[in-house]
Design a protein around this motif. Structure first.
Motif, mmCIF file in Angstrom:
data_model
loop_
_atom_site.group_PDB
_atom_site.id
_atom_site.type_symbol
_atom_site.label_atom_id
_atom_site.label_comp_id
_atom_site.label_asym_id
_atom_site.label_seq_id
_atom_site.Cartn_x
_atom_site.Cartn_y
_atom_site.Cartn_z
ATOM 1 N N GLU A 107 -1.264 0.649 -17.935
ATOM 2 C CA GLU A 107 -1.429 1.950 -17.544
ATOM 3 C C GLU A 107 -2.824 2.270 -17.572
ATOM 4 O O GLU A 107 -3.612 2.194 -18.379
ATOM 5 C CB GLU A 107 -0.700 2.806 -18.237
ATOM 6 C CG GLU A 107 -0.578 4.600 -17.826
ATOM 7 C CD GLU A 107 0.109 5.271 -18.870
ATOM 8 O OE1 GLU A 107 1.445 5.483 -18.585
ATOM 9 O OE2 GLU A 107 -0.478 6.061 -19.700
ATOM 10 N N VAL A 108 -3.373 3.003 -16.510
ATOM 11 C CA VAL A 108 -4.667 3.657 -16.334
ATOM 12 C C VAL A 108 -4.237 5.248 -16.546
ATOM 13 O O VAL A 108 -3.537 5.515 -15.657
ATOM 14 C CB VAL A 108 -5.393 3.251 -15.187
ATOM 15 C CG1 VAL A 108 -6.758 4.156 -15.233
ATOM 16 C CG2 VAL A 108 -5.728 1.924 -15.215
ATOM 17 N N SER A 109 -4.789 6.110 -17.331
ATOM 18 C CA SER A 109 -4.501 7.473 -17.310
ATOM 19 C C SER A 109 -5.976 8.280 -17.411
ATOM 20 O O SER A 109 -6.891 7.871 -18.040
ATOM 21 C CB SER A 109 -3.686 7.907 -18.449
ATOM 22 O OG SER A 109 -4.321 7.640 -19.785
ATOM 23 N N MET A 110 -5.901 9.302 -16.866
ATOM 24 C CA MET A 110 -6.719 10.571 -16.947
ATOM 25 C C MET A 110 -6.289 11.841 -17.355
ATOM 26 O O MET A 110 -5.275 12.094 -16.896
ATOM 27 C CB MET A 110 -7.614 10.562 -15.678
ATOM 28 C CG MET A 110 -8.866 9.680 -15.347
ATOM 29 S SD MET A 110 -10.177 10.153 -14.075
ATOM 30 C CE MET A 110 -9.034 11.158 -12.880
ATOM 31 N N PHE A 111 -7.022 12.382 -18.521
ATOM 32 C CA PHE A 111 -6.416 13.630 -18.976
ATOM 33 C C PHE A 111 -7.491 14.658 -18.752
ATOM 34 O O PHE A 111 -8.788 14.563 -18.871
ATOM 35 C CB PHE A 111 -6.064 13.711 -20.390
ATOM 36 C CG PHE A 111 -5.946 14.968 -21.083
ATOM 37 C CD1 PHE A 111 -4.600 15.598 -20.805
ATOM 38 C CD2 PHE A 111 -6.783 15.490 -22.184
ATOM 39 C CE1 PHE A 111 -4.555 16.863 -21.622
ATOM 40 C CE2 PHE A 111 -6.698 16.508 -22.642
ATOM 41 C CZ PHE A 111 -5.617 17.196 -22.267
ATOM 42 N N SER A 112 -7.073 15.915 -18.238
ATOM 43 C CA SER A 112 -8.103 16.953 -18.067
ATOM 44 C C SER A 112 -7.464 18.280 -19.116
ATOM 45 O O SER A 112 -6.128 18.733 -18.991
ATOM 46 C CB SER A 112 -8.099 17.471 -16.738
ATOM 47 O OG SER A 112 -8.575 18.856 -16.707
ATOM 48 N N ALA A 113 -8.306 18.462 -20.037
ATOM 49 C CA ALA A 113 -8.045 19.584 -20.991
ATOM 50 C C ALA A 113 -8.184 20.847 -20.323
ATOM 51 O O ALA A 113 -7.285 21.747 -20.329
ATOM 52 C CB ALA A 113 -9.110 19.510 -22.016
ATOM 53 N N THR A 114 -9.067 21.095 -19.182
ATOM 54 C CA THR A 114 -8.984 22.301 -18.548
ATOM 55 C C THR A 114 -7.953 22.643 -17.649
ATOM 56 O O THR A 114 -7.419 23.420 -17.474
ATOM 57 C CB THR A 114 -10.312 22.170 -17.575
ATOM 58 O OG1 THR A 114 -11.451 21.929 -18.252
ATOM 59 C CG2 THR A 114 -10.688 23.527 -16.748
ATOM 60 N N LYS A 115 -7.134 21.338 -16.972
ATOM 61 C CA LYS A 115 -6.264 21.544 -16.041
ATOM 62 C C LYS A 115 -4.930 21.477 -16.906
ATOM 63 O O LYS A 115 -3.879 21.647 -16.346
ATOM 64 C CB LYS A 115 -6.178 20.785 -14.821
ATOM 65 C CG LYS A 115 -7.485 20.755 -14.138
ATOM 66 C CD LYS A 115 -7.363 21.700 -13.064
ATOM 67 C CE LYS A 115 -8.675 21.786 -12.114
ATOM 68 N NZ LYS A 115 -8.728 22.754 -11.304
ATOM 69 N N ASN A 116 -5.147 20.938 -18.315
ATOM 70 C CA ASN A 116 -3.912 20.392 -19.069
ATOM 71 C C ASN A 116 -2.958 19.707 -18.239
ATOM 72 O O ASN A 116 -1.829 19.928 -18.126
ATOM 73 C CB ASN A 116 -3.273 21.996 -19.289
ATOM 74 C CG ASN A 116 -1.991 21.601 -20.489
ATOM 75 O OD1 ASN A 116 -2.103 20.676 -21.189
ATOM 76 N ND2 ASN A 116 -1.185 22.349 -20.607
ATOM 77 N N MET A 117 -3.481 18.560 -17.686
ATOM 78 C CA MET A 117 -2.668 17.747 -17.067
ATOM 79 C C MET A 117 -3.164 16.162 -17.233
ATOM 80 O O MET A 117 -4.184 16.242 -17.494
ATOM 81 C CB MET A 117 -2.657 17.862 -15.269
ATOM 82 C CG MET A 117 -3.884 17.772 -14.879
ATOM 83 S SD MET A 117 -3.795 18.202 -12.919
ATOM 84 C CE MET A 117 -2.673 16.978 -12.261
ATOM 85 N N THR A 118 -2.131 15.283 -17.195
ATOM 86 C CA THR A 118 -2.648 13.879 -17.175
ATOM 87 C C THR A 118 -2.100 13.118 -15.796
ATOM 88 O O THR A 118 -1.055 13.342 -15.190
ATOM 89 C CB THR A 118 -1.929 13.139 -18.387
ATOM 90 O OG1 THR A 118 -2.363 13.641 -19.456
ATOM 91 C CG2 THR A 118 -2.227 11.746 -18.384
ATOM 92 N N THR A 119 -2.821 12.301 -15.059
ATOM 93 C CA THR A 119 -2.432 11.665 -14.045
ATOM 94 C C THR A 119 -2.472 10.115 -14.687
ATOM 95 O O THR A 119 -3.226 9.618 -15.369
ATOM 96 C CB THR A 119 -3.233 11.800 -12.914
ATOM 97 O OG1 THR A 119 -4.558 11.328 -13.295
ATOM 98 C CG2 THR A 119 -3.339 13.320 -12.334
ATOM 99 N N TYR A 120 -1.680 9.278 -13.765
ATOM 100 C CA TYR A 120 -1.686 7.822 -14.329
ATOM 101 C C TYR A 120 -1.038 6.804 -13.365
ATOM 102 O O TYR A 120 -0.592 7.296 -12.210
ATOM 103 C CB TYR A 120 -0.503 7.747 -15.437
ATOM 104 C CG TYR A 120 0.868 8.200 -15.364
ATOM 105 C CD1 TYR A 120 1.570 7.337 -14.438
ATOM 106 C CD2 TYR A 120 1.275 9.411 -15.732
ATOM 107 C CE1 TYR A 120 3.156 7.875 -14.307
ATOM 108 C CE2 TYR A 120 2.426 9.945 -15.467
ATOM 109 C CZ TYR A 120 3.413 8.937 -14.737
ATOM 110 O OH TYR A 120 4.775 9.616 -14.530
ATOM 111 N N LEU A 121 -1.560 5.500 -13.438
ATOM 112 C CA LEU A 121 -1.177 4.443 -12.326
ATOM 113 C C LEU A 121 -0.612 3.543 -13.324
ATOM 114 O O LEU A 121 -1.602 3.163 -14.511
ATOM 115 C CB LEU A 121 -2.344 4.167 -11.518
ATOM 116 C CG LEU A 121 -1.874 3.060 -10.398
ATOM 117 C CD1 LEU A 121 -2.696 3.362 -9.238
ATOM 118 C CD2 LEU A 121 -2.344 1.528 -10.956
#
Length: 291
Positions: A221-235
């Motif tokens: 898994e590759v993931s990115m997290f944004s505290a500002t948006k409160n969201m995580t996206t993943y592949l």
């Protein structure tokens, strides 16, 4: 009909997607109204191979030249800066809709023989939205010719956290093994700027590297997290190779996360190159989602 071909809208739960028939491209993917890949307008030709399917090779073939079964072939050099043949032959072709429902579409195309690639493939890309896990992508190729064909596949989505610049996002990569095109080997990165096996902010790091993923056949898994948006996206994928690009051409609004069956110039090195026998089929699968 426009430059992206036809546009297909998919929906499942809180997920929505737009697929374009040109390049079997992913033009938009949203979760709860927020972008999880960099979108492009379906009627516009996207920059930087945004969302395209990469067949019959991902990444590059040096000088567009390679040998197969003792014969030398010359592909069109379509990236003059690196003097390579880049990202296959189908990214700008119009695929045909095979099957379609509210949450799934199957696109097919026939790749006829050409001077640079004298092999016959029937290729299918399926996008399937699942309300819980996200967007499943399947890329399948069938050799319908009478001799073996060199083959690789990949895709070119750009993960984003609601179009926030990646500088302020926290990135996690499954590996720190970088491929060296000169030695055809891999090495663990001495440059700690490229080591994201422990999650940390991207900051100003520029990335345009090929990584060797963990043991082939095991999902990573590759993931990115944004505290500002409160969201995580993943592949998530199980292919052995991964290209990461920090998206300078797209103002760093997302990170190219390109799962690949083989590394750059595999048509020459033979590394992870698939030899697709007549009548043989190959399928890769990956998943893009958000939390």
């Amino acid at each position: 009909m426009h430059s992206g071909g036809k546009t297909i809208h998919l929906q499942a739960g809180h997920y929505e997607a737009k697929i374009v028939t040109v390049g079997a491209g992913l033009a938009e993917l949203m979760h709860r109204g927020r972008h999880i890949v960099i979108p492009h307008k379906p009627e516009e030709m996207p920059q930087a191979h945004l969302g395209k399917v990469l067949v019959p090779w991902p990444n590059r073939v040096a000088d567009g030249s390679y040998q197969h079964n003792g014969k030398t072939f010359q592909l069109a050099v379509n990236d003059p800066i690196s003097h390579t043949a880049i990202h296959g032959l189908l990214a700008w072709r119009d695929w045909q809709i095979n099957q379609q429902s509210a949450s799934e579409v199957s696109l097919m195309i026939f790749l006829p023989p050409s001077y640079g690639y004298p092999f016959s493939l029937l290729v299918e890309t399926t996008y399937r939205l699942d309300a819980i896990s996200g967007l499943h992508i399947f890329i399948t190729a069938l050799n319908i010719g009478d001799e073996s064909a060199p083959y690789g596949s990949g895709a070119h989505p750009y993960l984003t956290c609601g179009l926030e610049k990646i500088d302020s996002c926290t990135l996690t990569l499954p590996t720190d093994e970088v491929f060296d095109i000169d030695t055809l080997g891999t090495h663990r990165v001495e440059n700690t700027a490229l080591n994201f096996t422990t999650p940390r902010p991207v900051a100003a790091t520029q990335i345009d590297h090929t990584f060797k993923t963990p043991v082939s056949g095991r999902e990573w898994e590759v993931s990115m997290f944004s505290a500002t948006k409160n969201m995580t996206t993943y592949l998530r994928c199980d292919q052995p190779w991964l290209q990461i690009y920090s998206g300078e051409k797209l103002h760093r609004l997302g990170l190219a996360v390109e799962p690949m069956t083989c590394p750059p110039d595999a048509f020459n090195s033979g590394i992870s190159l698939i030899s697709l026998a007549p009548g043989e089929m190959h399928r890769m699968h990956f998943l893009i989602g958000a939390e």
